[in-house]
Design a protein around this motif. Structure first.
Motif, PDB file in Angstrom:
ATOM      1  N   TRP A 125       1.652  -1.293   9.434  1.00 28.25           N
ATOM      2  CA  TRP A 125       2.938  -1.365  10.124  1.00 28.25           C
ATOM      3  C   TRP A 125       2.782  -1.022  11.597  1.00 28.25           C
ATOM      4  CZ3 TRP A 125       7.061   1.154   6.407  1.00 28.25           C
ATOM      5  CH2 TRP A 125       7.325   0.260   5.362  1.00 28.25           C
ATOM      6  N   THR A 128      -0.853   5.366   1.522  1.00 30.28           N
ATOM      7  CA  THR A 128       0.282   5.446   2.441  1.00 30.28           C
ATOM      8  C   THR A 128      -0.192   5.410   3.884  1.00 30.28           C
ATOM      9  OG1 THR A 128       0.338   7.859   2.220  1.00 30.28           O
ATOM     10  CG2 THR A 128       1.879   6.606   0.858  1.00 30.28           C
ATOM     11  N   SER A 129      -1.299   6.053   4.192  1.00 27.49           N
ATOM     12  CA  SER A 129      -1.810   6.036   5.570  1.00 27.49           C
ATOM     13  C   SER A 129      -2.185   4.630   6.009  1.00 27.49           C
ATOM     14  CB  SER A 129      -3.029   6.955   5.710  1.00 27.49           C
ATOM     15  OG  SER A 129      -2.653   8.293   5.530  1.00 27.49           O
ATOM     16  N   GLN A 178       0.820  -1.213   0.000  1.00 25.43           N
ATOM     17  CA  GLN A 178       0.000   0.000   0.000  1.00 25.43           C
ATOM     18  C   GLN A 178       0.855   1.264   0.000  1.00 25.43           C
ATOM     19  OE1 GLN A 178      -4.061   0.214   1.780  1.00 25.43           O
ATOM     20  NE2 GLN A 178      -3.130  -1.259   3.191  1.00 25.43           N
ATOM     21  N   ILE A 179       1.970   1.225   0.693  1.00 25.20           N
ATOM     22  CA  ILE A 179       2.865   2.390   0.688  1.00 25.20           C
ATOM     23  C   ILE A 179       3.415   2.616  -0.719  1.00 25.20           C
ATOM     24  CG2 ILE A 179       5.070   3.289   1.545  1.00 25.20           C
ATOM     25  CD1 ILE A 179       4.320   1.830   4.240  1.00 25.20           C
ATOM     26  N   GLY A 212      -1.228   1.795   4.664  1.00 26.32           N
ATOM     27  CA  GLY A 212      -0.021   0.972   4.701  1.00 26.32           C
ATOM     28  C   GLY A 212       0.718   1.158   6.013  1.00 26.32           C
ATOM     29  N   LEU A 213       0.808   2.415   6.443  1.00 27.34           N
ATOM     30  CA  LEU A 213       1.458   2.694   7.724  1.00 27.34           C
ATOM     31  C   LEU A 213       0.589   2.260   8.906  1.00 27.34           C
ATOM     32  CD1 LEU A 213       3.088   6.059   6.721  1.00 27.34           C
ATOM     33  CD2 LEU A 213       4.276   3.913   7.250  1.00 27.34           C
TER      34      LEU A 213
END
Length: 185
Positions: A78, A71-72, A51-52, A74-75
């Motif tokens: 994590w 990006t949000s 996703q990032i 994906g993070l």
């Protein structure tokens, strides 16, 4: 001839969808918690890294929504993995139910705000974001109350949300490949 731009959305949607389904199979009680051994690596790589990457490619395409969303989330994956792993390594204390509920609530609010940006887009994307918002709120409530049935309900909602994201990814791929509407979005 106009240059064809890469559509990174299917990659991001697949990473989000499959990882969301797997996690919510546990929340729904359909898989035992030992499945975290599969879900955590998925969260790091497919839910997180893919996703990032999709978000960075959306930035190259000048798509603010896609960049922010992929990006949000994906993070998010994590950070979710870190919330589960770091306490077991003794690096941070295990978070309380209130702390986890606050984390989920914050993501629910972010997602609800992002949902407003989908209202001019495809209906399927709107439903993905609406169901994801509801999912975060339900899981926060389940965490806060400790009532397992609430988390189970959230799990089934998460399976639906993730499945719809996969549908949207496949629809994007097929519609682009065949240059016509194969699957409506």
């Amino acid at each position: 001839m106009a240059e064809k731009h890469l559509n990174p959305a299917p990659l991001g949607l697949m990473g989000f969808g499959f990882t969301t389904i797997l996690l919510n199979l546990i929340n729904a009680g359909l898989l035992s918690s030992d499945a975290l051994g599969i879900i955590l690596p998925m969260g790091i790589f497919y839910g997180g890294l893919a996703q990032i990457i999709a978000g960075l490619l959306e930035a190259k395409n000048r798509n603010t929504f896609g960049t922010t969303a992929f990006t949000s989330y994906g993070l998010f994956w994590w950070s979710f993995v870190a919330v589960l792993v770091l306490p077991s390594l003794g690096l941070v204390p295990k978070p309380s139910a209130v702390a986890v509920a606050s984390y989920l609530l914050a993501w629910g609010i972010f997602t609800a705000l992002m949902t407003t940006a989908t209202l001019k887009g495809p209906k399927a994307l709107q439903v993905v974001f609406i169901t994801l918002s509801v999912l975060f709120f339900i899981l926060a409530l389940g965490e806060l109350t400790g009532i397992p049935e609430i988390t189970i309900i959230g799990g089934y909602g998460g399976i639906f949300c993730g499945s719809l994201a996969i549908y949207l990814a496949i629809a994007d791929i097929l519609n682009e490949t065949y240059a016509k509407i194969v699957l409506p979005v």
